[in-house]
Scaffold this motif. Structure first.
Motif, PDB file in Angstrom:
ATOM      1  N   MET A   1     -16.672  25.978  71.612  1.00 56.53           N
ATOM      2  CA  MET A   1     -16.736  27.229  70.849  1.00 56.53           C
ATOM      3  C   MET A   1     -18.151  27.486  70.347  1.00 56.53           C
ATOM      4  SD  MET A   1     -13.184  27.103  68.675  1.00 56.53           S
ATOM      5  CE  MET A   1     -13.398  28.730  67.970  1.00 56.53           C
ATOM      6  N   GLY A   2     -18.828  26.434  69.893  1.00 54.57           N
ATOM      7  CA  GLY A   2     -20.201  26.582  69.411  1.00 54.57           C
ATOM      8  C   GLY A   2     -21.154  27.003  70.507  1.00 54.57           C
ATOM      9  N   LEU A   3     -20.983  26.425  71.692  1.00 51.81           N
ATOM     10  CA  LEU A   3     -21.836  26.820  72.821  1.00 51.81           C
ATOM     11  C   LEU A   3     -21.590  28.278  73.197  1.00 51.81           C
ATOM     12  CD1 LEU A   3     -21.624  23.597  75.011  1.00 51.81           C
ATOM     13  CD2 LEU A   3     -23.572  24.381  73.649  1.00 51.81           C
TER      14      LEU A   3
ATOM     15  N   ALA B   1     -18.617  29.253  64.427  1.00 51.01           N
ATOM     16  CA  ALA B   1     -17.584  29.061  65.449  1.00 51.01           C
ATOM     17  C   ALA B   1     -16.675  27.888  65.067  1.00 51.01           C
ATOM     18  CB  ALA B   1     -18.225  28.822  66.814  1.00 51.01           C
ATOM     19  N   HIS B   2     -17.261  26.836  64.497  1.00 47.23           N
ATOM     20  CA  HIS B   2     -16.464  25.702  64.032  1.00 47.23           C
ATOM     21  C   HIS B   2     -15.467  26.169  62.973  1.00 47.23           C
ATOM     22  CE1 HIS B   2     -15.990  21.338  62.858  1.00 47.23           C
ATOM     23  NE2 HIS B   2     -15.430  21.964  61.833  1.00 47.23           N
ATOM     24  N   LEU B   3     -15.945  26.951  62.014  1.00 52.71           N
ATOM     25  CA  LEU B   3     -15.064  27.435  60.952  1.00 52.71           C
ATOM     26  C   LEU B   3     -13.937  28.295  61.530  1.00 52.71           C
ATOM     27  CD1 LEU B   3     -17.603  28.393  58.132  1.00 52.71           C
ATOM     28  CD2 LEU B   3     -16.535  26.180  58.616  1.00 52.71           C
ATOM     29  N   ALA B   4     -14.268  29.137  62.501  1.00 57.22           N
ATOM     30  CA  ALA B   4     -13.252  29.979  63.137  1.00 57.22           C
ATOM     31  C   ALA B   4     -12.192  29.112  63.813  1.00 57.22           C
ATOM     32  CB  ALA B   4     -13.903  30.920  64.152  1.00 57.22           C
ATOM     33  N   GLY B   5     -12.622  28.049  64.473  1.00 49.67           N
ATOM     34  CA  GLY B   5     -11.674  27.139  65.115  1.00 49.67           C
ATOM     35  C   GLY B   5     -10.778  26.459  64.102  1.00 49.67           C
ATOM     36  N   ASP B   6     -11.358  25.983  63.009  1.00 50.86           N
ATOM     37  CA  ASP B   6     -10.560  25.306  61.987  1.00 50.86           C
ATOM     38  C   ASP B   6      -9.643  26.263  61.238  1.00 50.86           C
ATOM     39  OD1 ASP B   6     -11.364  22.770  62.597  1.00 50.86           O
ATOM     40  OD2 ASP B   6     -12.681  22.523  60.872  1.00 50.86           O
ATOM     41  N   MET B   7      -9.958  27.548  61.234  1.00 50.85           N
ATOM     42  CA  MET B   7      -9.051  28.515  60.619  1.00 50.85           C
ATOM     43  C   MET B   7      -7.740  28.601  61.404  1.00 50.85           C
ATOM     44  SD  MET B   7     -11.081  31.799  59.168  1.00 50.85           S
ATOM     45  CE  MET B   7     -12.576  31.862  60.125  1.00 50.85           C
ATOM     46  N   LEU B   8      -7.778  28.228  62.673  1.00 54.91           N
ATOM     47  CA  LEU B   8      -6.577  28.296  63.510  1.00 54.91           C
ATOM     48  C   LEU B   8      -5.694  27.061  63.377  1.00 54.91           C
ATOM     49  CD1 LEU B   8      -8.175  29.762  66.749  1.00 54.91           C
ATOM     50  CD2 LEU B   8      -7.008  30.984  64.907  1.00 54.91           C
TER      51      LEU B   8
ATOM     52  N   TRP C   1     -15.429  29.343  49.598  1.00 58.94           N
ATOM     53  CA  TRP C   1     -15.765  28.323  48.616  1.00 58.94           C
ATOM     54  C   TRP C   1     -16.908  28.818  47.749  1.00 58.94           C
ATOM     55  CZ3 TRP C   1     -20.184  25.737  47.424  1.00 58.94           C
ATOM     56  CH2 TRP C   1     -20.058  24.610  46.618  1.00 58.94           C
ATOM     57  N   PRO C   2     -16.860  28.656  46.471  1.00 59.38           N
ATOM     58  CA  PRO C   2     -16.047  27.766  45.648  1.00 59.38           C
ATOM     59  C   PRO C   2     -14.687  28.322  45.230  1.00 59.38           C
ATOM     60  CG  PRO C   2     -17.725  28.758  44.277  1.00 59.38           C
ATOM     61  CD  PRO C   2     -17.947  29.264  45.687  1.00 59.38           C
ATOM     62  N   LEU C   3     -14.319  29.501  45.691  1.00 52.08           N
ATOM     63  CA  LEU C   3     -12.970  29.989  45.387  1.00 52.08           C
ATOM     64  C   LEU C   3     -11.954  29.077  46.073  1.00 52.08           C
ATOM     65  CD1 LEU C   3     -13.442  33.848  45.868  1.00 52.08           C
ATOM     66  CD2 LEU C   3     -13.450  32.550  43.726  1.00 52.08           C
ATOM     67  N   PRO C   4     -10.888  28.715  45.400  1.00 48.09           N
ATOM     68  CA  PRO C   4      -9.932  27.751  45.947  1.00 48.09           C
ATOM     69  C   PRO C   4      -8.892  28.382  46.881  1.00 48.09           C
ATOM     70  CG  PRO C   4      -9.292  28.316  43.719  1.00 48.09           C
ATOM     71  CD  PRO C   4     -10.572  29.071  44.012  1.00 48.09           C
ATOM     72  N   VAL C   5      -9.354  29.202  47.802  1.00 49.04           N
ATOM     73  CA  VAL C   5      -8.457  29.889  48.729  1.00 49.04           C
ATOM     74  C   VAL C   5      -8.691  29.334  50.133  1.00 49.04           C
ATOM     75  CG1 VAL C   5      -7.854  32.129  49.737  1.00 49.04           C
ATOM     76  CG2 VAL C   5      -8.553  31.995  47.336  1.00 49.04           C
ATOM     77  N   MET C   6      -7.614  28.828  50.742  1.00 55.99           N
ATOM     78  CA  MET C   6      -7.721  28.326  52.115  1.00 55.99           C
ATOM     79  C   MET C   6      -7.366  29.460  53.072  1.00 55.99           C
ATOM     80  SD  MET C   6      -8.752  25.266  51.790  1.00 55.99           S
ATOM     81  CE  MET C   6      -8.478  24.325  53.257  1.00 55.99           C
ATOM     82  N   VAL C   7      -8.238  29.714  54.041  1.00 59.21           N
ATOM     83  CA  VAL C   7      -7.993  30.742  55.052  1.00 59.21           C
ATOM     84  C   VAL C   7      -7.449  30.036  56.283  1.00 59.21           C
ATOM     85  CG1 VAL C   7      -9.025  32.536  56.459  1.00 59.21           C
ATOM     86  CG2 VAL C   7      -9.859  32.145  54.130  1.00 59.21           C
ATOM     87  N   ARG C   8      -6.256  30.453  56.705  1.00 63.91           N
ATOM     88  CA  ARG C   8      -5.644  29.797  57.861  1.00 63.91           C
ATOM     89  C   ARG C   8      -4.770  30.762  58.644  1.00 63.91           C
ATOM     90  NH1 ARG C   8      -2.760  27.520  53.445  1.00 63.91           N
ATOM     91  NH2 ARG C   8      -4.006  25.657  53.420  1.00 63.91           N
ATOM     92  N   ILE C   9      -4.806  30.569  59.945  1.00 66.88           N
ATOM     93  CA  ILE C   9      -3.892  31.225  60.869  1.00 66.88           C
ATOM     94  C   ILE C   9      -3.319  30.060  61.680  1.00 66.88           C
ATOM     95  CG2 ILE C   9      -3.632  32.927  62.706  1.00 66.88           C
ATOM     96  CD1 ILE C   9      -6.377  34.077  61.735  1.00 66.88           C
ATOM     97  N   PRO C  10      -2.274  29.411  61.180  1.00 66.71           N
ATOM     98  CA  PRO C  10      -1.832  28.117  61.722  1.00 66.71           C
ATOM     99  C   PRO C  10      -1.199  28.201  63.112  1.00 66.71           C
ATOM    100  CG  PRO C  10      -0.316  28.871  60.033  1.00 66.71           C
ATOM    101  CD  PRO C  10      -1.444  29.858  60.074  1.00 66.71           C
ATOM    102  N   LEU C  11      -2.054  28.198  64.118  1.00 62.83           N
ATOM    103  CA  LEU C  11      -1.573  28.275  65.495  1.00 62.83           C
ATOM    104  C   LEU C  11      -1.654  26.937  66.224  1.00 62.83           C
ATOM    105  CD1 LEU C  11      -3.324  31.612  66.547  1.00 62.83           C
ATOM    106  CD2 LEU C  11      -0.959  31.291  65.811  1.00 62.83           C
ATOM    107  N   VAL C  12      -2.557  26.065  65.790  1.00 65.49           N
ATOM    108  CA  VAL C  12      -2.852  24.839  66.544  1.00 65.49           C
ATOM    109  C   VAL C  12      -2.835  23.641  65.608  1.00 65.49           C
ATOM    110  CG1 VAL C  12      -4.599  23.683  67.954  1.00 65.49           C
ATOM    111  CG2 VAL C  12      -4.336  26.146  68.102  1.00 65.49           C
TER     112      VAL C  12
END
Length: 163
Positions: free
Chosen positions: A9-11, A96-103, A112-123
């Protein structure tokens, strides 16, 4: 996500912002691996064992390093030290790493520092879907995206020359 998926993803992100420049692609690839510096089993963490201990102790896992603030700080610092293009490429890989981890199921504290996790739990990280669908699809997409325009452009020029 696994480091391999992050790297691809980074490449891809590096190619998007910088084209086919090997130095800038390397910067984007490195940027895509840096957010997991806080985990001892990460690609970088397993090679420099003291870094995850320090990073996790100070920032926690999937804390500040997985945020837009860290992306901007890294891009800005690298841009000042080694040039705007390298900073942009590294920030693109990082993002790109952050986008991947959001999935993933865990998500990221993007604001951050707001304590809100952004997620689209697909993987699930390292799960069958990532290993046998996501990673191969990302890899094939990157190869198609990076190589096919060059090949088709070359073939088109040859065909135009022949006709």
């Amino acid at each position: 996500m696994m480091w391999r998926s992050h790297l691809v993803m980074g490449l891809g992100a590096g190619y998007l912002v910088s084209g086919f420049d090997p130095v800038l692609l390397a910067a984007a690839g490195l940027g895509s691996l840096l957010p997991d510096l806080d985990h001892p089993n990460s690609w970088i963490g397993s090679r420099i064992p003291i870094l995850p201990t320090i990073a996790r102790g100070v920032l926690g896992h999937r804390g500040a390093l997985h945020s837009l603030a860290a992306t901007l700080a890294l891009g800005g610092i690298i841009g000042l030290l080694w040039g705007r293009e390298i900073g942009l490429a590294m920030a693109a890989g990082y993002l790109a790493h952050l986008a991947g981890d959001m999935l993933t199921l865990s998500g990221v504290p993007l604001l951050w520092p707001l304590p809100v996790m952004v997620r689209i739990p697909l993987v699930k990280t390292g799960g069958l879907l990532e290993r046998f669908v996501v990673f191969p699809a990302l890899t094939l997409g990157l190869v198609y995206w990076a190589v096919l325009p060059e090949v088709s452009g070359y073939v088109g020029r040859v065909m135009a020359w022949l006709t």
